[in-house]
Design a protein around this motif. Structure first.
Motif, PDB file in Angstrom:
ATOM      1  N   ALA A   1      34.224  36.477  31.176  1.00 53.70           N
ATOM      2  CA  ALA A   1      33.980  36.673  29.889  1.00 53.70           C
ATOM      3  C   ALA A   1      34.116  37.603  29.086  1.00 53.70           C
ATOM      4  O   ALA A   1      34.605  37.362  27.389  1.00 53.70           O
ATOM      5  CB  ALA A   1      31.773  36.012  29.798  1.00 53.70           C
ATOM      6  N   ALA A   2      34.054  38.785  29.837  1.00 55.22           N
ATOM      7  CA  ALA A   2      34.966  39.792  28.585  1.00 55.22           C
ATOM      8  C   ALA A   2      36.165  39.547  28.611  1.00 55.22           C
ATOM      9  O   ALA A   2      36.982  40.716  27.158  1.00 55.22           O
ATOM     10  CB  ALA A   2      34.224  41.284  29.466  1.00 55.22           C
ATOM     11  N   ILE A   3      37.025  39.158  29.388  1.00 59.97           N
ATOM     12  CA  ILE A   3      38.283  38.978  28.728  1.00 59.97           C
ATOM     13  C   ILE A   3      38.404  38.220  27.850  1.00 59.97           C
ATOM     14  O   ILE A   3      39.312  38.240  26.781  1.00 59.97           O
ATOM     15  CB  ILE A   3      39.008  38.456  30.425  1.00 59.97           C
ATOM     16  N   ASP A   4      37.695  37.017  27.778  1.00 61.96           N
ATOM     17  CA  ASP A   4      38.226  36.403  26.795  1.00 61.96           C
ATOM     18  C   ASP A   4      37.903  36.984  26.153  1.00 61.96           C
ATOM     19  O   ASP A   4      38.229  36.520  24.724  1.00 61.96           O
ATOM     20  CB  ASP A   4      37.408  35.099  27.330  1.00 61.96           C
ATOM     21  N   GLN A   5      36.678  37.511  25.690  1.00 53.11           N
ATOM     22  CA  GLN A   5      36.009  38.066  23.882  1.00 53.11           C
ATOM     23  C   GLN A   5      36.563  39.245  23.601  1.00 53.11           C
ATOM     24  O   GLN A   5      37.042  39.302  22.716  1.00 53.11           O
ATOM     25  CB  GLN A   5      33.929  37.761  24.263  1.00 53.11           C
ATOM     26  N   ASN A   6      37.007  39.944  24.521  1.00 54.15           N
ATOM     27  CA  ASN A   6      38.562  41.134  24.032  1.00 54.15           C
ATOM     28  C   ASN A   6      39.469  40.705  23.646  1.00 54.15           C
ATOM     29  O   ASN A   6      40.499  40.225  25.333  1.00 54.15           O
ATOM     30  CB  ASN A   6      37.996  42.016  25.744  1.00 54.15           C
ATOM     31  N   MET A   7      40.351  41.479  22.385  1.00 54.56           N
ATOM     32  CA  MET A   7      41.596  41.189  22.031  1.00 54.56           C
ATOM     33  C   MET A   7      42.261  41.369  22.851  1.00 54.56           C
ATOM     34  O   MET A   7      43.035  40.303  23.285  1.00 54.56           O
ATOM     35  CB  MET A   7      41.566  41.270  20.557  1.00 54.56           C
ATOM     36  N   LEU A   8      43.205  43.035  23.463  1.00 57.29           N
ATOM     37  CA  LEU A   8      43.200  43.916  24.760  1.00 57.29           C
ATOM     38  C   LEU A   8      43.355  42.796  26.069  1.00 57.29           C
ATOM     39  O   LEU A   8      44.431  42.478  26.028  1.00 57.29           O
ATOM     40  CB  LEU A   8      42.356  44.523  24.727  1.00 57.29           C
ATOM     41  N   LEU A   9      42.338  42.497  26.268  1.00 58.85           N
ATOM     42  CA  LEU A   9      42.575  41.722  27.809  1.00 58.85           C
ATOM     43  C   LEU A   9      42.362  40.537  28.172  1.00 58.85           C
ATOM     44  O   LEU A   9      43.030  40.219  28.651  1.00 58.85           O
ATOM     45  CB  LEU A   9      40.807  41.865  28.294  1.00 58.85           C
ATOM     46  N   SER A  10      42.096  39.895  26.755  1.00 62.03           N
ATOM     47  CA  SER A  10      43.041  38.428  26.799  1.00 62.03           C
ATOM     48  C   SER A  10      44.155  38.068  26.182  1.00 62.03           C
ATOM     49  O   SER A  10      45.276  37.147  26.882  1.00 62.03           O
ATOM     50  CB  SER A  10      42.009  37.281  25.526  1.00 62.03           C
ATOM     51  N   SER A  11      45.090  38.922  26.316  1.00 62.94           N
ATOM     52  CA  SER A  11      46.356  39.129  25.719  1.00 62.94           C
ATOM     53  C   SER A  11      46.974  39.143  27.221  1.00 62.94           C
ATOM     54  O   SER A  11      48.578  38.591  27.766  1.00 62.94           O
ATOM     55  CB  SER A  11      46.938  39.684  24.812  1.00 62.94           C
ATOM     56  N   PHE A  12      46.482  39.846  28.322  1.00 64.98           N
ATOM     57  CA  PHE A  12      47.213  40.447  29.582  1.00 64.98           C
ATOM     58  C   PHE A  12      45.229  39.340  30.685  1.00 64.98           C
ATOM     59  O   PHE A  12      46.391  39.382  31.888  1.00 64.98           O
ATOM     60  CB  PHE A  12      46.467  41.470  30.328  1.00 64.98           C
ATOM     61  N   LYS A  13      45.637  37.975  29.931  1.00 62.00           N
ATOM     62  CA  LYS A  13      44.827  37.300  30.978  1.00 62.00           C
ATOM     63  C   LYS A  13      45.542  36.391  31.785  1.00 62.00           C
ATOM     64  O   LYS A  13      45.156  36.597  33.249  1.00 62.00           O
ATOM     65  CB  LYS A  13      43.872  35.727  30.206  1.00 62.00           C
ATOM     66  N   GLU A  14      47.138  36.016  32.001  1.00 63.92           N
ATOM     67  CA  GLU A  14      47.641  35.359  32.452  1.00 63.92           C
ATOM     68  C   GLU A  14      47.709  36.025  33.710  1.00 63.92           C
ATOM     69  O   GLU A  14      48.774  36.210  34.821  1.00 63.92           O
ATOM     70  CB  GLU A  14      48.912  34.968  31.969  1.00 63.92           C
ATOM     71  N   GLN A  15      47.675  37.933  33.528  1.00 65.98           N
ATOM     72  CA  GLN A  15      48.390  39.114  34.240  1.00 65.98           C
ATOM     73  C   GLN A  15      47.090  39.956  35.103  1.00 65.98           C
ATOM     74  O   GLN A  15      47.314  39.708  35.853  1.00 65.98           O
ATOM     75  CB  GLN A  15      49.323  39.999  33.857  1.00 65.98           C
ATOM     76  N   LEU A  16      46.366  38.774  34.914  1.00 65.42           N
ATOM     77  CA  LEU A  16      45.169  39.174  35.657  1.00 65.42           C
ATOM     78  C   LEU A  16      44.758  38.092  36.331  1.00 65.42           C
ATOM     79  O   LEU A  16      43.962  37.630  36.096  1.00 65.42           O
ATOM     80  CB  LEU A  16      43.884  39.306  34.348  1.00 65.42           C
ATOM     81  N   LEU A  17      44.448  38.329  37.581  1.00 64.97           N
ATOM     82  CA  LEU A  17      43.885  37.713  38.529  1.00 64.97           C
ATOM     83  C   LEU A  17      42.241  38.122  39.536  1.00 64.97           C
ATOM     84  O   LEU A  17      42.571  38.806  40.036  1.00 64.97           O
ATOM     85  CB  LEU A  17      45.185  37.802  39.718  1.00 64.97           C
ATOM     86  N   ILE A  18      41.637  37.100  39.162  1.00 66.23           N
ATOM     87  CA  ILE A  18      40.257  37.595  39.617  1.00 66.23           C
ATOM     88  C   ILE A  18      40.117  36.983  40.776  1.00 66.23           C
ATOM     89  O   ILE A  18      39.873  35.296  39.991  1.00 66.23           O
ATOM     90  CB  ILE A  18      39.471  37.778  38.563  1.00 66.23           C
ATOM     91  N   ASP A  19      39.407  36.976  41.646  1.00 65.95           N
ATOM     92  CA  ASP A  19      39.154  35.846  42.793  1.00 65.95           C
ATOM     93  C   ASP A  19      37.841  36.886  43.745  1.00 65.95           C
ATOM     94  O   ASP A  19      38.279  37.835  43.864  1.00 65.95           O
ATOM     95  CB  ASP A  19      39.730  35.199  43.556  1.00 65.95           C
ATOM     96  N   ILE A  20      37.202  36.457  44.336  1.00 69.18           N
ATOM     97  CA  ILE A  20      36.686  37.066  45.332  1.00 69.18           C
ATOM     98  C   ILE A  20      37.240  36.595  46.933  1.00 69.18           C
ATOM     99  O   ILE A  20      37.931  35.574  47.443  1.00 69.18           O
ATOM    100  CB  ILE A  20      35.122  36.183  45.899  1.00 69.18           C
TER     101      ILE A  20
END
Length: 301
Positions: free
Chosen positions: A134-153
């Protein structure tokens, strides 16, 4: 004179109002107070007669009752032979089964307690994963890297992988020098990761392209992981949260079909669960003769 004698007497009635009798509302309030005090002293008595393990089990139950589905208490030691199983006080779809003659609380063996703790930790890491997304979607800087951030458990904890793209690498080619936008990204992540108490593990990965001279992908991957560590700390993450920094070169590719794919160049950051953290601390206490077997790269699926 006759007219005077014919007058009727005037009778005046005076009504004296007395105060109404008080009601019985105070009795209800007093009964509630007495009941609450009895329950309070009953709780104190139970706490004084239970062991440390039983108190821990009770605490775990109230924190997460659903995790105790199917767990039953041990049979009463005072139950005689041939007396049969005692009637259950609570018996709802195999929930907690307690014999009336046994005042003991729910008894869990160490394995069950460990399973409950692991399940609760998984729930916390899953909740942190959702808040991070949710923070990635709301943060302009992080959202620009969304395709390069892979998050999993994973089995080790919450894994955050920062991967390269063809036209936007994290580092200069063949160097541990961070790009300016990568520095901003790592600082933002450092603030978010510092919100959880878990320690983290950093791993550097490269593609399979060889480097010239004595400088290999092993040194490069390790130095890139350390560069990421410095930026996370500079962004606000506590330095003591770092539990491990390693470089695995090209030995664990993300894209196994194409070892030279830019996505193989990545930094893997794991918010470790307690089991992984404990294993790392235990490894650090082993004698040097036992360390080589621990240095082999581990595949994380």
């Amino acid at each position: 004179m006759a007219m005077k004698e014919s007058k009727q007497p005037i009778v005046v009635k005076r009504i004296v109002k007395k105060a109404a009798h008080h009601g019985g509302a105070w009795k209800i309030a007093f009964a509630d107070f007495a009941t609450a005090m009895m329950a309070f002293f009953l709780v104190l008595w139970i706490l004084s007669t239970t062991t440390k393990e039983q108190k821990a089990a009770i605490s775990e139950y109230f924190n997460n009752p659903s995790a105790f589905s199917g767990v039953s208490t041990a049979p009463s030691q005072n139950q005689g032979e041939g007396s049969g199983s005692a009637a259950s006080i609570i018996d709802f779809e195999g929930a907690i089964d307690m014999a009336p003659e046994s005042p003991q609380s729910v008894l869990l063996d160490p394995n069950q307690i460990e399973q409950v703790a692991a399940q609760q930790e998984l729930q916390r890491l899953t909740a942190f994963k959702e808040s991070l997304e949710a923070a990635i979607d709301q943060n302009m800087l992080l959202s620009s890297f969304k395709e390069q951030l892979l998050i999993d458990i994973t089995s080790e904890g919450l894994r955050i992988q920062i991967v390269d793209k063809e036209n936007r690498p994290m580092f200069d080619l063949g160097s541990n020098h961070l790009k300016p936008y990568t520095i901003d990204l790592l600082k933002e992540l450092g603030q978010l990761i510092n919100q959880v108490p878990n320690r983290v593990s950093l791993t550097g990965h490269t593609d399979a392209r060889p480097l010239t001279g004595d400088y290999s992908n092993w040194e490069l991957s390790t130095e890139r992981a350390n560069a990421a560590r410095r930026m996370l700390i500079e962004g606000g993450m506590q330095a003591e949260k770092i539990g491990r920094v390693v470089g695995l070169a090209e030995t664990v590719p993300f894209d196994k079909s194409d070892p030279n794919n830019p996505i193989n160049r990545r930094i893997s950051l794991i918010v470790m669960n307690k089991k992984t953290d404990a294993a790392i601390q235990q490894d650090s206490q082993l004698p040097p003769s036992e360390l080589p077997s621990l240095l082999a790269p581990r595949m994380i699926d």
